[in-house]
Write an enzyme that holds these catalytic residues in place. Sequence first.
Site, short mmCIF file in Angstrom:
data_model
loop_
_atom_site.label_atom_id
_atom_site.label_comp_id
_atom_site.label_asym_id
_atom_site.label_seq_id
_atom_site.Cartn_x
_atom_site.Cartn_y
_atom_site.Cartn_z
N ASN A 145 5.97 -1.03 3.39
CA ASN A 145 5.05 -0.45 4.39
C ASN A 145 5.80 -0.14 5.68
O ASN A 145 5.47 0.80 6.39
CB ASN A 145 3.92 -1.41 4.70
N THR B 165 0.80 -1.23 0.00
CA THR B 165 0.00 0.00 0.00
C THR B 165 0.83 1.29 0.00
O THR B 165 0.61 2.18 -0.83
CB THR B 165 -0.91 0.00 1.24
N ASP C 108 -9.60 -3.88 0.46
CA ASP C 108 -8.33 -4.48 0.88
C ASP C 108 -8.52 -5.25 2.19
O ASP C 108 -8.06 -6.40 2.31
CB ASP C 108 -7.28 -3.38 1.07
N LEU D 94 4.05 1.47 9.06
CA LEU D 94 2.62 1.63 8.87
C LEU D 94 1.96 1.41 10.23
O LEU D 94 2.30 0.46 10.92
CB LEU D 94 2.13 0.58 7.87
N HIS E 11 -0.89 -9.41 -0.45
CA HIS E 11 -0.24 -8.83 -1.62
C HIS E 11 1.16 -8.42 -1.20
O HIS E 11 1.52 -8.58 -0.03
CB HIS E 11 -1.04 -7.62 -2.12
P1 AMP Z 1 -1.54 -3.03 3.65
O1 AMP Z 1 -0.91 -3.60 4.87
O2 AMP Z 1 -0.53 -2.81 2.57
O3 AMP Z 1 -2.69 -3.84 3.22
O4 AMP Z 1 -2.08 -1.58 4.04
C1 AMP Z 1 -3.45 -1.22 4.07
C2 AMP Z 1 -3.73 -0.39 5.26
O5 AMP Z 1 -2.98 0.82 5.24
C3 AMP Z 1 -5.16 0.11 5.38
O6 AMP Z 1 -6.02 -0.85 5.91
C4 AMP Z 1 -5.03 1.32 6.27
O7 AMP Z 1 -5.21 0.94 7.61
C5 AMP Z 1 -3.58 1.74 6.11
N1 AMP Z 1 -3.51 3.08 5.52
C6 AMP Z 1 -3.91 3.46 4.29
N2 AMP Z 1 -3.66 4.77 4.07
C7 AMP Z 1 -3.08 5.23 5.20
C8 AMP Z 1 -2.58 6.51 5.60
N3 AMP Z 1 -2.64 7.57 4.80
N4 AMP Z 1 -2.04 6.60 6.84
C9 AMP Z 1 -1.97 5.54 7.66
N5 AMP Z 1 -2.44 4.31 7.33
C10 AMP Z 1 -2.98 4.16 6.12
ZN ZN Z 2 -3.13 -1.45 -0.38
ZN ZN Z 3 -3.52 -4.76 1.98
#
Ligand code: AMP
Ligand code: ZN
Ligand code: ZN
Length: 419
Positions: free
Chosen positions: A103, A82, A203, A116, A356
């Site tokens: 992330n 993401t 997602d 993240l 992913h």
């Molecule tokens: P992933 O682990 O790659 O699936 O990341 C997805 C998660 O990123 C989402 O469920 C959100 O909780 C988080 N997310 C998305 N955009 C933001 C942002 N701008 N700031 C902080 N967390 C985010």
């Molecule tokens: Zn994503």
């Molecule tokens: Zn994700």
Amino acid sequence: MKNLILIACLVLTFSCETRQKTSKNYQKVNSQENLKKPYVLMISLDGYRYDYTKMYQPKNLSKFKSEGTYSKGLIPIFPSKTFPNHYSIVTGMRANKHGIVANSFWDTKREALYKLGDSTTTQDGSWYQGTPLWIAAENQGMVSASFFWVGSDADIQGKHPTYYYDYDGRISHEQRVDQVVDWFKMPEAKRPHLVTLYFSDVDSAGHKYGPESKEVKNAVEKVDQTLGNLFNRLKELDIPLNIFVMSDHGMEPIQEGKNVFLSDYIDINDPRIKIVGRGSHSIIYVENNNRKLINELYRKLRKSQHMRVLKTKRLGRRYGYNKSSRTGDLVLDMEAGYYMYHTKPVGKALSSGGTHGYDPALVKNMRGIFYAKGPNIKSLGEIKSFENIHIYPMIMKLLDLKITERIDGKKRVLRKILK
Ligand code: AMP
Ligand code: ZN
Ligand code: ZN
């Protein structure tokens, strides 16, 4: 009873804390030159796989797709996560150039972890390189706004979009839509020409239940209803608005029993190494880039048949992932459907559902979507899949903004979709 009401009010107040913020030194009005320009709305549906619209037939997205131009698939950068991908879309750069290489990652120069979920890092602009679209807009006298996008709540180059929100996934779809409509209803002088909007539902359902599940179908339907409502309300405004619906990556089912445990191969507690990330992708940082140790780890980890072990310095151009203080010494890249743990979890079920992060050059399911429609966009129907780094120069051209630094994306890839 009174107390209960008071508590309920307090809970409500705090749970709805997220408020619109304005950038420091922000661009209060559009410059004369920018007033005449069209408007752009970029919508991200996190984790919306390239084939979901065919699979789940959401009414409004299907209609939107059929009326404009759409790509067969939108190819993410490596790793297909993401943060790196949202940030590539708004900077036109691959990971190493824009700095968000995963992330979560370690920086050996800063001796700090970007993560993240930790807003003290995700909202700290000093982690981010490149010039996101909203900063290019601000720098060139154009008002911008963001209801979430990776980087929009960070003070990159000391700036934010003119109007923005700190990320809070609990904010309802209704609030997001109302706000975006209100932004486009502002008086012309203050009305943002560039707006971003983000939804995580698809997602989240994909991770928990897998891409082919009724929960993903429901999440797709939910965002589709939201978008239907948004599109109808925007249509009434009668402004030259170009809408882009896109996603950062797709989703691959995690297959039962397909796990790799790093502790089967190496000593994960060796104080000379740091392992960041798990699942589909992980980075290993070796103290002082100790070559002997890197080679030893490489040899041992390569015994796993379902994990590619890549020496970072060899990742090169294909990934834009040349060695930097963030890219580590070894990158672990799983075979599609496999899930890696540092060590076998005790007393906990192994991950299921979907994920992913896999290499987008090898795993088609990592592809997302790109749909575009508006007064400045041709209705070409389907175009070839392309890498998401090419979106940036196209949006800059549409808004007639100057690109002021070297990027990876190329103008020529999407020139043909603009009128
Ligand atoms: P992933 O682990 O790659 O699936 O990341 C997805 C998660 O990123 C989402 O469920 C959100 O909780 C988080 N997310 C998305 N955009 C933001 C942002 N701008 N700031 C902080 N967390 C985010
Ligand atoms: Zn994503
Ligand atoms: Zn994700």
